[in-house]
Design an enzyme around this catalytic site. Sequence first.
Site, PDB file in Angstrom:
ATOM      1  N   GLY A   1     -17.786   2.763  -3.167  1.00  0.00           N
ATOM      2  CA  GLY A   1     -18.485   4.201  -3.127  1.00  0.00           C
ATOM      3  C   GLY A   1     -20.143   3.697  -3.425  1.00  0.00           C
TER       4      GLY A   1
ATOM      5  N   PRO B   1     -16.576  -2.695   1.965  1.00  0.00           N
ATOM      6  CG  PRO B   1     -16.435  -1.771   3.935  1.00  0.00           C
ATOM      7  CD  PRO B   1     -15.700  -2.676   2.801  1.00  0.00           C
ATOM      8  CG  LEU B   2     -19.083   1.769   1.966  1.00  0.00           C
ATOM      9  CD1 LEU B   2     -18.363   2.923   2.399  1.00  0.00           C
ATOM     10  CD2 LEU B   2     -20.731   1.601   2.538  1.00  0.00           C
ATOM     11  CB  ALA B   3     -20.308  -2.036  -4.195  1.00  0.00           C
TER      12      ALA B   3
ATOM     13  CE  LYS C   1     -18.976   8.655  -3.456  1.00  0.00           C
ATOM     14  NZ  LYS C   1     -16.965   8.950  -3.108  1.00  0.00           N
TER      15      LYS C   1
ATOM     16  CE1 TYR D   1      -3.305  -2.503  -0.245  1.00  0.00           C
ATOM     17  CE2 TYR D   1      -3.718  -1.747   2.130  1.00  0.00           C
ATOM     18  CZ  TYR D   1      -4.028  -2.915   1.518  1.00  0.00           C
ATOM     19  OH  TYR D   1      -4.418  -3.763   1.309  1.00  0.00           O
TER      20      TYR D   1
ATOM     21  CG  LEU E   1     -23.397  -0.782  -1.983  1.00  0.00           C
ATOM     22  CD1 LEU E   1     -22.400  -2.133  -1.446  1.00  0.00           C
ATOM     23  CD2 LEU E   1     -25.143  -1.201  -2.042  1.00  0.00           C
TER      24      LEU E   1
HETATM   25  N1  LIG Z   1      -7.569  -7.889   0.381  1.00  0.00           N
HETATM   26  C1  LIG Z   1      -7.544  -6.934  -0.142  1.00  0.00           C
HETATM   27  O1  LIG Z   1      -7.041  -7.918  -1.864  1.00  0.00           O
HETATM   28  C2  LIG Z   1      -8.086  -5.756  -0.524  1.00  0.00           C
HETATM   29  C3  LIG Z   1      -8.488  -5.431  -1.435  1.00  0.00           C
HETATM   30  C4  LIG Z   1      -9.127  -3.659  -1.215  1.00  0.00           C
HETATM   31  C5  LIG Z   1      -8.880  -3.442  -0.391  1.00  0.00           C
HETATM   32  N2  LIG Z   1      -8.246  -3.807   1.332  1.00  0.00           N
HETATM   33  C6  LIG Z   1      -8.687  -3.272   2.286  1.00  0.00           C
HETATM   34  O2  LIG Z   1      -9.578  -2.445   2.665  1.00  0.00           O
HETATM   35  C7  LIG Z   1     -10.237  -1.212   2.674  1.00  0.00           C
HETATM   36  C8  LIG Z   1     -11.026  -0.597   2.143  1.00  0.00           C
HETATM   37  O3  LIG Z   1     -11.863  -1.484   0.735  1.00  0.00           O
HETATM   38  P1  LIG Z   1     -12.583   0.090  -0.154  1.00  0.00           P
HETATM   39  O4  LIG Z   1     -11.866   1.579  -0.120  1.00  0.00           O
HETATM   40  O5  LIG Z   1     -12.295  -0.746  -0.926  1.00  0.00           O
HETATM   41  O6  LIG Z   1     -13.782   0.069   0.731  1.00  0.00           O
HETATM   42  P2  LIG Z   1     -15.096   0.440   0.714  1.00  0.00           P
HETATM   43  O7  LIG Z   1     -16.006   1.291   1.853  1.00  0.00           O
HETATM   44  O8  LIG Z   1     -16.037   0.102  -0.144  1.00  0.00           O
HETATM   45  O9  LIG Z   1     -14.853   2.051  -0.621  1.00  0.00           O
HETATM   46  C9  LIG Z   1     -14.164   2.929  -0.061  1.00  0.00           C
HETATM   47  C10 LIG Z   1     -14.340   4.700  -0.425  1.00  0.00           C
HETATM   48  O10 LIG Z   1     -15.393   4.651  -0.823  1.00  0.00           O
HETATM   49  C11 LIG Z   1     -16.122   6.071  -0.680  1.00  0.00           C
HETATM   50  N3  LIG Z   1     -16.739   6.612   0.497  1.00  0.00           N
HETATM   51  C12 LIG Z   1     -16.750   5.568   1.819  1.00  0.00           C
HETATM   52  N4  LIG Z   1     -16.875   6.166   1.989  1.00  0.00           N
HETATM   53  C13 LIG Z   1     -17.787   6.946   1.675  1.00  0.00           C
HETATM   54  C14 LIG Z   1     -18.777   7.397   2.519  1.00  0.00           C
HETATM   55  N5  LIG Z   1     -19.210   7.885   3.940  1.00  0.00           N
HETATM   56  N6  LIG Z   1     -19.091   8.527   1.758  1.00  0.00           N
HETATM   57  C15 LIG Z   1     -19.337   8.677  -0.030  1.00  0.00           C
HETATM   58  N7  LIG Z   1     -18.350   7.881  -0.310  1.00  0.00           N
HETATM   59  C16 LIG Z   1     -17.772   7.198   0.899  1.00  0.00           C
HETATM   60  C17 LIG Z   1     -14.236   6.535  -0.949  1.00  0.00           C
HETATM   61  O11 LIG Z   1     -13.772   6.321  -2.182  1.00  0.00           O
HETATM   62  P3  LIG Z   1     -14.256   8.285  -3.377  1.00  0.00           P
HETATM   63  O12 LIG Z   1     -14.499   9.561  -1.780  1.00  0.00           O
HETATM   64  O13 LIG Z   1     -13.445   8.348  -3.789  1.00  0.00           O
HETATM   65  O14 LIG Z   1     -15.488   8.150  -4.028  1.00  0.00           O
HETATM   66  C18 LIG Z   1     -13.464   5.817  -0.453  1.00  0.00           C
HETATM   67  O15 LIG Z   1     -12.310   5.549  -0.773  1.00  0.00           O
HETATM   68  C19 LIG Z   1      -8.997  -1.106   2.024  1.00  0.00           C
HETATM   69  O16 LIG Z   1      -8.777   0.361   2.751  1.00  0.00           O
HETATM   70  C20 LIG Z   1      -7.513  -2.122   2.364  1.00  0.00           C
HETATM   71  O17 LIG Z   1      -7.456  -1.947   3.500  1.00  0.00           O
HETATM   72  C21 LIG Z   1      -8.054  -4.829   0.843  1.00  0.00           C
END
Ligand SMILES: NC(=O)c1ccc[n+]([C@@H]2O[C@H](COP(=O)([O-])OP(=O)(O)OC[C@H]3O[C@@H](n4cnc5c(N)ncnc54)[C@H](OP(=O)(O)O)[C@@H]3O)[C@@H](O)[C@H]2O)c1
Length: 330
Positions: free
Chosen positions: A222, A218-220, A227, A62, A224
């Site tokens: 963003g 968990p939010l796909a 927005k 990362y 879900l």
């Molecule tokens: N093991 C693996 O291969 C793997 C792969 C991926 C992730 N992960 C881990 O899982 C964590 C979470 O994954 P993810 O970032 O994909 O999670 P996610 O919760 O599905 O997406 C996060 C993104 O959604 C948007 N967002 C989140 N909360 C929001 C809100 N309340 N309102 C509006 N937009 C919001 C933001 O992006 P924008 O503002 O840019 O839209 C944020 O960066 C990572 O940091 C990492 O530690 C692991």
Amino acid sequence: MDLDYVPLGRTGLRVSELAFGTWRFGRETPEGTTEIGQGRAYDLLDAYEAHGGRFIDTADVYGGGKSERWIGNWLDERDREDFVIASKVYWPTRDDDPNGGGLNRKHLRRQIDRILERLDTDYVDVLYTHRFDDDTPVEEFVRTLNEFVEAGKVNYLGTSTHVPNAWKVAKANEIARRKGYEPFKLAQPRYNLIDRETEGPYLDMCREYDVGTVPWSPLAQGFLTGKYERDADLPEDSTASEGDRWQDHYLTAENFDVLDVVREVAGEVGATPAQVAIAYLSHHDAVTAPIIGARTTEQLEENIGAAAVSLSDDQFRRLSAAKGGPFDEV
Ligand SMILES: NC(=O)c1ccc[n+]([C@@H]2O[C@H](COP(=O)([O-])OP(=O)(O)OC[C@H]3O[C@@H](n4cnc5c(N)ncnc54)[C@H](OP(=O)(O)O)[C@@H]3O)[C@@H](O)[C@H]2O)c1
């Protein structure tokens, strides 16, 4: 809103009910800007800590190592023992080096020391294999990972692997059982109300082998949060949705129908769609602690609020059924 502690799968460790993911710390965009710089990374960690958050997810790749290093610096002013730190290993970290990636012993041994040096700690609580390595014999990496546990460099092992590989995790755990090695006790798959491939054999494997599930996205990414709207321009402040692949995968009529159900339940419980989507996972019997991501402290505050959301069995079932397909118990 203070986060509670929950057992980490079937281990004796207790962790915050929502983990905080640091994937975007130090991550460079194709335009050359940093998604989350050091100052904002500290603000996000401070905000998570202020709500009782103690379970931090990172990986050796990362931000090219910046995520681990910044977490290590941030921990300098704290008691490291208060935190559960998970990192990952697998992806290549040395250009043009055939042994500079994967789960071969040379790479694993080199990387564990680099991970500990960057995090400025003697041990990580959890080490995940970031992907499965079909080119390294399972016995080789299971034994090497076991050495790390024996040496006190790692407390628990996890695997972040793709769903069709469920049988490979089972195989690795059978080998570990026969040899008396530490098995994988955690799995980190993608899992959210849109991406449902984890349901069925993969979660069955996790239940059968007492492997706790710590889902990512968990939010796909963003979608879900609500927005994104049908037939509308993308919001300007979103970075997750860059690229056609993301849009083709998430911005579909079927997924917007799922979002309608999430919005409906959100209205019923007085929460936001993002909070309902995260709460769905927290209510799931096979899930230990979803990993929330956030680019801003406002997003993080909203997402942490999911811990206060209570869903009825009927709401859980409606959410679960929104995409059709397999149906998991509450
Ligand atoms: N093991 C693996 O291969 C793997 C792969 C991926 C992730 N992960 C881990 O899982 C964590 C979470 O994954 P993810 O970032 O994909 O999670 P996610 O919760 O599905 O997406 C996060 C993104 O959604 C948007 N967002 C989140 N909360 C929001 C809100 N309340 N309102 C509006 N937009 C919001 C933001 O992006 P924008 O503002 O840019 O839209 C944020 O960066 C990572 O940091 C990492 O530690 C692991």
